[in-house]
Design a protein around this motif. Structure first.
Motif, PDB file in Angstrom:
ATOM      1  N   SER A  20      39.030  40.024   2.150  1.00 39.71           N
ATOM      2  CA  SER A  20      39.691  40.465   3.365  1.00 39.71           C
ATOM      3  C   SER A  20      40.550  39.425   4.077  1.00 39.71           C
ATOM      4  O   SER A  20      40.084  38.359   3.738  1.00 39.71           O
ATOM      5  CB  SER A  20      38.923  41.185   4.115  1.00 39.71           C
ATOM      6  OG  SER A  20      38.029  40.195   4.871  1.00 39.71           O
ATOM      7  N   TYR A  21      41.616  39.654   4.558  1.00 43.15           N
ATOM      8  CA  TYR A  21      42.396  38.714   5.220  1.00 43.15           C
ATOM      9  C   TYR A  21      42.484  38.747   6.909  1.00 43.15           C
ATOM     10  O   TYR A  21      42.149  39.838   7.420  1.00 43.15           O
ATOM     11  CB  TYR A  21      43.882  38.578   4.857  1.00 43.15           C
ATOM     12  CG  TYR A  21      44.416  39.745   4.958  1.00 43.15           C
ATOM     13  CD1 TYR A  21      45.342  40.215   6.219  1.00 43.15           C
ATOM     14  CD2 TYR A  21      44.701  40.949   3.848  1.00 43.15           C
ATOM     15  CE1 TYR A  21      45.919  41.210   6.447  1.00 43.15           C
ATOM     16  CE2 TYR A  21      45.435  42.096   4.163  1.00 43.15           C
ATOM     17  CZ  TYR A  21      45.950  42.385   5.295  1.00 43.15           C
ATOM     18  OH  TYR A  21      47.033  43.418   5.619  1.00 43.15           O
ATOM     19  N   GLN A  22      42.860  37.794   7.580  1.00 46.29           N
ATOM     20  CA  GLN A  22      42.876  37.922   8.928  1.00 46.29           C
ATOM     21  C   GLN A  22      44.176  37.044   9.095  1.00 46.29           C
ATOM     22  O   GLN A  22      44.512  36.139   8.624  1.00 46.29           O
ATOM     23  CB  GLN A  22      41.816  36.685   9.671  1.00 46.29           C
ATOM     24  CG  GLN A  22      41.905  36.839  11.281  1.00 46.29           C
ATOM     25  CD  GLN A  22      40.565  36.446  11.629  1.00 46.29           C
ATOM     26  OE1 GLN A  22      39.768  36.574  11.028  1.00 46.29           O
ATOM     27  NE2 GLN A  22      40.846  35.893  12.903  1.00 46.29           N
ATOM     28  N   ALA A  55      32.016  37.158   9.041  1.00 48.09           N
ATOM     29  CA  ALA A  55      31.465  36.062   8.053  1.00 48.09           C
ATOM     30  C   ALA A  55      31.675  36.204   6.632  1.00 48.09           C
ATOM     31  O   ALA A  55      32.271  37.072   6.238  1.00 48.09           O
ATOM     32  CB  ALA A  55      29.788  36.113   8.076  1.00 48.09           C
ATOM     33  N   GLY A  56      31.901  34.972   6.069  1.00 46.51           N
ATOM     34  CA  GLY A  56      32.423  34.753   4.617  1.00 46.51           C
ATOM     35  C   GLY A  56      32.573  33.560   4.359  1.00 46.51           C
ATOM     36  O   GLY A  56      32.869  32.583   5.051  1.00 46.51           O
ATOM     37  N   TYR A  57      32.994  33.357   3.162  1.00 41.20           N
ATOM     38  CA  TYR A  57      33.636  32.105   2.223  1.00 41.20           C
ATOM     39  C   TYR A  57      35.215  32.111   2.646  1.00 41.20           C
ATOM     40  O   TYR A  57      36.121  33.189   2.272  1.00 41.20           O
ATOM     41  CB  TYR A  57      33.180  32.028   0.962  1.00 41.20           C
ATOM     42  CG  TYR A  57      31.878  31.844   0.809  1.00 41.20           C
ATOM     43  CD1 TYR A  57      31.214  30.295   0.763  1.00 41.20           C
ATOM     44  CD2 TYR A  57      30.838  32.867   0.514  1.00 41.20           C
ATOM     45  CE1 TYR A  57      29.782  29.972   0.702  1.00 41.20           C
ATOM     46  CE2 TYR A  57      29.555  32.656   0.323  1.00 41.20           C
ATOM     47  CZ  TYR A  57      28.897  31.134   0.550  1.00 41.20           C
ATOM     48  OH  TYR A  57      27.703  30.941   0.221  1.00 41.20           O
ATOM     49  N   VAL A  58      35.614  30.995   2.843  1.00 40.60           N
ATOM     50  CA  VAL A  58      37.118  30.790   3.000  1.00 40.60           C
ATOM     51  C   VAL A  58      37.794  30.812   1.563  1.00 40.60           C
ATOM     52  O   VAL A  58      37.582  29.793   0.905  1.00 40.60           O
ATOM     53  CB  VAL A  58      37.650  29.575   3.716  1.00 40.60           C
ATOM     54  CG1 VAL A  58      39.056  29.383   3.762  1.00 40.60           C
ATOM     55  CG2 VAL A  58      36.895  29.781   5.160  1.00 40.60           C
ATOM     56  N   ALA A 116      48.724  40.159  -3.101  1.00 38.25           N
ATOM     57  CA  ALA A 116      48.578  39.248  -1.855  1.00 38.25           C
ATOM     58  C   ALA A 116      48.939  37.853  -2.110  1.00 38.25           C
ATOM     59  O   ALA A 116      48.436  36.931  -1.550  1.00 38.25           O
ATOM     60  CB  ALA A 116      47.436  39.326  -0.947  1.00 38.25           C
ATOM     61  N   SER A 117      49.473  37.419  -3.386  1.00 41.02           N
ATOM     62  CA  SER A 117      49.520  35.999  -3.761  1.00 41.02           C
ATOM     63  C   SER A 117      50.129  35.073  -3.224  1.00 41.02           C
ATOM     64  O   SER A 117      50.287  33.925  -3.167  1.00 41.02           O
ATOM     65  CB  SER A 117      49.874  36.018  -5.234  1.00 41.02           C
ATOM     66  OG  SER A 117      51.015  36.669  -5.589  1.00 41.02           O
ATOM     67  N   ASP A 118      51.395  35.812  -2.138  1.00 41.66           N
ATOM     68  CA  ASP A 118      52.180  34.892  -1.571  1.00 41.66           C
ATOM     69  C   ASP A 118      52.110  35.331  -0.102  1.00 41.66           C
ATOM     70  O   ASP A 118      52.971  35.894   0.554  1.00 41.66           O
ATOM     71  CB  ASP A 118      53.658  34.905  -1.992  1.00 41.66           C
ATOM     72  CG  ASP A 118      54.481  33.954  -1.525  1.00 41.66           C
ATOM     73  OD1 ASP A 118      55.446  34.031  -1.422  1.00 41.66           O
ATOM     74  OD2 ASP A 118      53.875  33.109  -0.836  1.00 41.66           O
ATOM     75  N   PRO A 119      51.153  34.729   0.696  1.00 43.82           N
ATOM     76  CA  PRO A 119      50.912  35.518   2.035  1.00 43.82           C
ATOM     77  C   PRO A 119      51.668  34.763   3.174  1.00 43.82           C
ATOM     78  O   PRO A 119      51.218  34.952   4.375  1.00 43.82           O
ATOM     79  CB  PRO A 119      49.422  35.441   2.124  1.00 43.82           C
ATOM     80  CG  PRO A 119      48.980  34.279   1.568  1.00 43.82           C
ATOM     81  CD  PRO A 119      49.799  34.012   0.224  1.00 43.82           C
ATOM     82  N   ILE A 128      49.378  36.495   7.013  1.00 39.08           N
ATOM     83  CA  ILE A 128      48.147  36.204   6.796  1.00 39.08           C
ATOM     84  C   ILE A 128      47.751  34.536   6.796  1.00 39.08           C
ATOM     85  O   ILE A 128      48.463  33.653   6.289  1.00 39.08           O
ATOM     86  CB  ILE A 128      47.707  36.661   5.247  1.00 39.08           C
ATOM     87  CG1 ILE A 128      48.049  37.971   5.185  1.00 39.08           C
ATOM     88  CG2 ILE A 128      46.627  36.186   4.851  1.00 39.08           C
ATOM     89  CD1 ILE A 128      48.020  38.581   3.492  1.00 39.08           C
ATOM     90  N   LEU A 129      46.744  34.318   7.630  1.00 42.71           N
ATOM     91  CA  LEU A 129      46.409  33.090   7.920  1.00 42.71           C
ATOM     92  C   LEU A 129      45.430  32.525   6.896  1.00 42.71           C
ATOM     93  O   LEU A 129      45.597  31.299   6.474  1.00 42.71           O
ATOM     94  CB  LEU A 129      46.004  32.959   9.464  1.00 42.71           C
ATOM     95  CG  LEU A 129      45.367  31.593   9.966  1.00 42.71           C
ATOM     96  CD1 LEU A 129      46.624  30.731   9.886  1.00 42.71           C
ATOM     97  CD2 LEU A 129      44.931  31.731  11.217  1.00 42.71           C
ATOM     98  N   PHE A 130      44.291  33.440   6.782  1.00 41.12           N
ATOM     99  CA  PHE A 130      43.422  33.009   5.675  1.00 41.12           C
ATOM    100  C   PHE A 130      42.736  34.342   5.005  1.00 41.12           C
ATOM    101  O   PHE A 130      42.761  35.152   5.677  1.00 41.12           O
ATOM    102  CB  PHE A 130      42.374  32.161   6.317  1.00 41.12           C
ATOM    103  CG  PHE A 130      41.752  32.528   7.259  1.00 41.12           C
ATOM    104  CD1 PHE A 130      40.371  33.169   6.966  1.00 41.12           C
ATOM    105  CD2 PHE A 130      41.952  32.412   8.560  1.00 41.12           C
ATOM    106  CE1 PHE A 130      39.621  33.631   8.275  1.00 41.12           C
ATOM    107  CE2 PHE A 130      41.282  32.873   9.589  1.00 41.12           C
ATOM    108  CZ  PHE A 130      40.186  33.619   9.369  1.00 41.12           C
TER     109      PHE A 130
END
Length: 368
Positions: free
Chosen positions: A3-5, A53-56, A88-91, A72-74
């Motif tokens: 998921s993205y933020q 929570a999660g891995y970047v 979402a390869s180019d966010p 998309i920030l991360f």
């Protein structure tokens, strides 16, 4: 699933923010609430916290560069090697998905020699308003492609000498809001005078009962509007692709003037609050705004809004609809007039004048 933020909205008028720092690295594990980045505008700086929570998995922004609000920030995942969706390869920086233009926008792009992917979209479809905002933000007239006609809707250069200046991000954001109001909403306006005494007496009684130093009149009016949003769901909706989009939450937008900066602050999930909880939450949001330290969730996502210019002794003002909402109520209380005014800008695609008149009449009387 990954998921993205996104890059947060610091205030309603900013379309871009500066990334001051990125405080995490790919592969790093973060907890919900951990600070992952810091962003700022001309007037304020905020910490961006992880919403879960999660891995970047991937970082979409770059320190010391600008990023578009909503990009998309991360990405976060349950495992450090979790794949990111291909689409979402180019966010980074611009929109993560190129939106299909409307017929009019497609014709304008052709006249200007631009591609849809060059222009960020504010909604499901790329609109003329998006193109005009992009032109204004860049502070220049884009030359049309060879053989293409000139832009049909181009303002003439004034006869008086002057220079063109690029808009600030704040001004470009305001232009975006105004063009949404103009080009998407079928905007209408209604106002009515009402006797302010019942509300003033109700507010004074509430203040005495709860030992409040300041009058809670405006928060009480705003909370009553939020209650009406729950009782009359249509005012808490918008139009998306020819259908009515009904919001599940009633997120109340409330304008706050902090120096020269106008914020549309947001109290979320008011449908789950009682009066005291709402007044407390709004007070906290107002304090954040006055200190130019609004977190993203308090500066975006309004579904229904309230604005008052009573402190300036204004007798009438016509507010601009925040994007993707159908109603904003305006309050005015001119001194020595013997009456106050409730008004509303509304989207006629969603609401009729009768609907809005009923809301204003209900709002003009305090709860029993």
């Amino acid at each position: 699933m990954a998921s993205y933020q996104t890059v947060p909205c610091v205030n309603i008028n900013d379309e871009f923010v500066d990334i001051v720092s990125i405080d995490v690295k790919p592969g790093q594990y973060v907890n919900s609430g951990d600070i992952v980045a810091t962003v700022e505008t001309d007037k304020s700086m905020i910490d961006v916290v992880a919403e879960q929570a999660g891995y970047v998995l991937r970082i979409g922004g770059t320190e010391k560069e600008k990023a578009r609000v909503g990009s998309i920030l991360f990405w976060l995942g349950e495992a450090a090697d979790e794949p990111i969706p291909e689409q979402a390869s180019d966010p980074v920086a611009t929109d993560s998905v190129t939106r299909q233009p409307t017929a009019k926008a497609r014709a304008l792009l052709k006249r200007l020699g631009l591609a849809a992917g060059d222009i960020p979209s504010s909604g499901e479809r790329l609109s003329i308003a998006d193109i005009e905002t992009w032109l204004a933000r860049n502070g220049k007239t884009v030359a049309p492609a060879a053989g293409a006609a000139t832009i049909a809707r181009q303002d003439p250069v004034p006869a008086v000498n002057g220079e063109l200046e690029a808009l600030s991000s704040e001004a470009a954001g305001m232009l975006h809001a105004v063009t949404w109001h103009r080009d998407h909403a079928a905007a209408g306006y209604i106002e009515m005078e009402y006797d302010p005494k019942p509300w003033e007496e109700y507010a004074a009684g509430y203040a005495a009962e709860h030992k409040l130093m300041l009058s809670p009149l405006l928060p009480l009016l705003a909370f009553r509007l939020a209650q009406l949003g729950r009782e009359r769901p249509t005012i808490n909706s918008t139009i998306v692709n020819g259908q009515r989009y009904q919001y599940r939450s009633v997120n109340l937008g409330f304008t706050v003037q902090a120096g020269n900066m106008l914020y549309l602050t947001v109290v979320r999930d008011t449908q789950d609050m009682d009066t005291a909880q709402f007044i407390g939450a709004l007070g906290e949001v107002q304090r954040h705004a006055m200190g130019h330290k609004l977190p993203p969730q308090e500066a975006s996502g309004a579904t229904l809004s309230f604005s008052s210019m009573a402190r300036w002794n204004v007798s009438r003002h016509i507010p601009i609809l925040p994007p993707q909402t159908s109603l904003i109520v305006a309050h005015a209380a001119p001194k020595n007039a013997g009456h106050a005014v409730l008004a509303a800008s509304y989207d006629h695609r969603v609401l009729t004048g009768f609907d809005v008149a009923q809301v204003l009449q209900a709002l003009s009387q305090p709860p029993k």
